[in-house]
Design a protein around this motif. Structure first.
Motif, PDB file in Angstrom:
ATOM      1  N   ASN A 100       0.848  -1.195   0.000  1.00 47.07           N
ATOM      2  CA  ASN A 100       0.000   0.000   0.000  1.00 47.07           C
ATOM      3  C   ASN A 100       0.886   1.249   0.000  1.00 47.07           C
ATOM      4  O   ASN A 100       0.957   1.974   0.987  1.00 47.07           O
ATOM      5  CB  ASN A 100      -0.918  -0.016   1.233  1.00 47.07           C
ATOM      6  CG  ASN A 100      -1.925   1.114   1.201  1.00 47.07           C
ATOM      7  OD1 ASN A 100      -2.264   1.636   0.144  1.00 47.07           O
ATOM      8  ND2 ASN A 100      -2.386   1.536   2.374  1.00 47.07           N
ATOM      9  N   PRO A 101       1.552   1.517  -1.133  1.00 53.07           N
ATOM     10  CA  PRO A 101       2.436   2.688  -1.184  1.00 53.07           C
ATOM     11  C   PRO A 101       1.655   3.989  -1.060  1.00 53.07           C
ATOM     12  O   PRO A 101       0.536   4.094  -1.544  1.00 53.07           O
ATOM     13  CB  PRO A 101       3.105   2.563  -2.556  1.00 53.07           C
ATOM     14  CG  PRO A 101       2.172   1.716  -3.361  1.00 53.07           C
ATOM     15  CD  PRO A 101       1.525   0.787  -2.404  1.00 53.07           C
ATOM     16  N   ARG A 102       2.266   4.952  -0.403  1.00 54.60           N
ATOM     17  CA  ARG A 102       1.608   6.241  -0.195  1.00 54.60           C
ATOM     18  C   ARG A 102       2.133   7.301  -1.150  1.00 54.60           C
ATOM     19  O   ARG A 102       1.404   8.214  -1.525  1.00 54.60           O
ATOM     20  CB  ARG A 102       1.835   6.677   1.253  1.00 54.60           C
ATOM     21  CG  ARG A 102       1.269   8.024   1.600  1.00 54.60           C
ATOM     22  CD  ARG A 102       1.245   8.243   3.089  1.00 54.60           C
ATOM     23  NE  ARG A 102       0.237   7.400   3.709  1.00 54.60           N
ATOM     24  CZ  ARG A 102      -0.173   7.548   4.964  1.00 54.60           C
ATOM     25  NH1 ARG A 102       0.336   8.473   5.729  1.00 54.60           N
ATOM     26  NH2 ARG A 102      -1.093   6.753   5.468  1.00 54.60           N
ATOM     27  N   TRP A 103       3.398   7.176  -1.542  1.00 52.07           N
ATOM     28  CA  TRP A 103       4.048   8.223  -2.324  1.00 52.07           C
ATOM     29  C   TRP A 103       4.511   7.701  -3.679  1.00 52.07           C
ATOM     30  O   TRP A 103       4.959   6.553  -3.793  1.00 52.07           O
ATOM     31  CB  TRP A 103       5.220   8.809  -1.544  1.00 52.07           C
ATOM     32  CG  TRP A 103       4.805   9.287  -0.196  1.00 52.07           C
ATOM     33  CD1 TRP A 103       5.069   8.708   1.001  1.00 52.07           C
ATOM     34  CD2 TRP A 103       3.987  10.429   0.101  1.00 52.07           C
ATOM     35  NE1 TRP A 103       4.487   9.404   2.026  1.00 52.07           N
ATOM     36  CE2 TRP A 103       3.810  10.475   1.495  1.00 52.07           C
ATOM     37  CE3 TRP A 103       3.392  11.413  -0.685  1.00 52.07           C
ATOM     38  CZ2 TRP A 103       3.067  11.471   2.128  1.00 52.07           C
ATOM     39  CZ3 TRP A 103       2.648  12.408  -0.069  1.00 52.07           C
ATOM     40  CH2 TRP A 103       2.496  12.433   1.327  1.00 52.07           C
ATOM     41  N   PHE A 104       4.408   8.560  -4.684  1.00 46.04           N
ATOM     42  CA  PHE A 104       4.734   8.168  -6.052  1.00 46.04           C
ATOM     43  C   PHE A 104       5.707   9.173  -6.666  1.00 46.04           C
ATOM     44  O   PHE A 104       5.867  10.284  -6.167  1.00 46.04           O
ATOM     45  CB  PHE A 104       3.456   8.077  -6.892  1.00 46.04           C
ATOM     46  CG  PHE A 104       2.569   6.926  -6.481  1.00 46.04           C
ATOM     47  CD1 PHE A 104       2.563   5.737  -7.205  1.00 46.04           C
ATOM     48  CD2 PHE A 104       1.765   7.016  -5.349  1.00 46.04           C
ATOM     49  CE1 PHE A 104       1.773   4.675  -6.815  1.00 46.04           C
ATOM     50  CE2 PHE A 104       0.967   5.957  -4.956  1.00 46.04           C
ATOM     51  CZ  PHE A 104       0.966   4.783  -5.690  1.00 46.04           C
ATOM     52  N   MET A 105       6.341   8.757  -7.757  1.00 45.54           N
ATOM     53  CA  MET A 105       7.282   9.624  -8.449  1.00 45.54           C
ATOM     54  C   MET A 105       7.208   9.351  -9.949  1.00 45.54           C
ATOM     55  O   MET A 105       6.586   8.387 -10.396  1.00 45.54           O
ATOM     56  CB  MET A 105       8.710   9.383  -7.937  1.00 45.54           C
ATOM     57  CG  MET A 105       9.217   7.977  -8.145  1.00 45.54           C
ATOM     58  SD  MET A 105      10.828   7.743  -7.359  1.00 45.54           S
ATOM     59  CE  MET A 105      11.152   6.034  -7.827  1.00 45.54           C
ATOM     60  N   VAL A 106       7.836  10.220 -10.713  1.00 46.59           N
ATOM     61  CA  VAL A 106       7.956  10.040 -12.161  1.00 46.59           C
ATOM     62  C   VAL A 106       9.432  10.144 -12.510  1.00 46.59           C
ATOM     63  O   VAL A 106      10.250  10.566 -11.687  1.00 46.59           O
ATOM     64  CB  VAL A 106       7.153  11.106 -12.940  1.00 46.59           C
ATOM     65  CG1 VAL A 106       5.660  10.996 -12.664  1.00 46.59           C
ATOM     66  CG2 VAL A 106       7.669  12.514 -12.627  1.00 46.59           C
ATOM     67  N   ASP A 107       9.790   9.754 -13.716  1.00 44.68           N
ATOM     68  CA  ASP A 107      11.145   9.976 -14.210  1.00 44.68           C
ATOM     69  C   ASP A 107      11.128  11.163 -15.157  1.00 44.68           C
ATOM     70  O   ASP A 107      10.193  11.318 -15.968  1.00 44.68           O
ATOM     71  CB  ASP A 107      11.669   8.750 -14.958  1.00 44.68           C
ATOM     72  CG  ASP A 107      12.048   7.616 -14.009  1.00 44.68           C
ATOM     73  OD1 ASP A 107      11.911   7.780 -12.782  1.00 44.68           O
ATOM     74  OD2 ASP A 107      12.462   6.548 -14.517  1.00 44.68           O
ATOM     75  N   VAL A 108      12.154  11.997 -15.051  1.00 42.02           N
ATOM     76  CA  VAL A 108      12.262  13.174 -15.906  1.00 42.02           C
ATOM     77  C   VAL A 108      13.596  13.149 -16.642  1.00 42.02           C
ATOM     78  O   VAL A 108      14.581  12.592 -16.162  1.00 42.02           O
ATOM     79  CB  VAL A 108      12.123  14.489 -15.101  1.00 42.02           C
ATOM     80  CG1 VAL A 108      10.798  14.534 -14.365  1.00 42.02           C
ATOM     81  CG2 VAL A 108      13.288  14.669 -14.124  1.00 42.02           C
TER      82      VAL A 108
END
Length: 200
Positions: A129-137
């Protein structure tokens, strides 16, 4: 869940405002803040400027460490492959827009939330149950000239009076967000500033 509205009578239902009926605004451009100068936090240097991104393998990096729900939601729910963002230098001597980056991987769980040694560790998050997300730039280009926060603020205040394109710029209306939406007219106007002298 928001509290239920108290109705004056069963027959008198409140009318929905236009904003409640309108679909949520969809954004395709962004402004993403990072710190280009050394700042130590728990023994870790938080520095990551545009030049640091350029030095990464394939000039690409994950945008980790976002711990604001609204900023997370923008990355998780709206950022799409190929969209562009301004790379904004924050918390430094001269804040402002340094370059343009591109979203090259859509949102996925931010690994730093699970790492107890990381300054962004979140004990309430789990891999199930992950709370935080990211993207690659990926680095796209450096601005032809640095567009400072001071310059943008002058224009924002002017445009609030005249109805110009920067009147509602999130940099001033949602100032604390590290990931902010940029409307198309705002994006194009800021790009046009590159070819003008500051204050012209």
């Amino acid at each position: 869940m928001p509290p239920k509205r108290r109705l004056k009578s069963d027959n008198e239902k409140p009318k929905k405002s236009k904003s409640e009926n309108a679909p949520p605004e969809v954004f395709t451009h962004w402004l993403m803040k990072s710190e280009p100068e050394t700042r130590m936090q728990k023994g870790v240097d938080m520095k990551f400027g545009l030049e640091d991104l350029k030095k990464c393998p394939e000039q690409t990096a994950c945008w980790d460490g976002v711990r604001n729900y609204q900023a997370r939601n923008f990355m998780r729910d709206q950022m799409r492959l190929g969209q562009s963002a301004f790379f904004y230098h924050s918390n430094c001597k001269e804040p402002g827009i340094a370059g343009v980056i591109q979203i090259v991987k859509e949102s996925y769980p931010d690994h730093t939330q699970f790492d107890k040694k990381d300054v962004h560790y979140d004990s309430t998050a789990s891999k199930d149950n992950p709370r935080w997300f990211m993207v690659d730039v990926k680095y796209e280009r450096t601005m032809k000239r640095f567009i400072s926060l001071a310059e943008l603020k002058v224009l924002h205040l002017e445009h609030k009076q005249t109805g110009g394109p920067l009147r509602d710029l999130a940099l001033f209306t949602r100032a604390r967000l590290s990931v902010q939406p940029v409307r198309e007219e705002e994006w194009q106007y800021i790009l046009s500033l590159e070819d003008q002298e500051e204050g012209s």
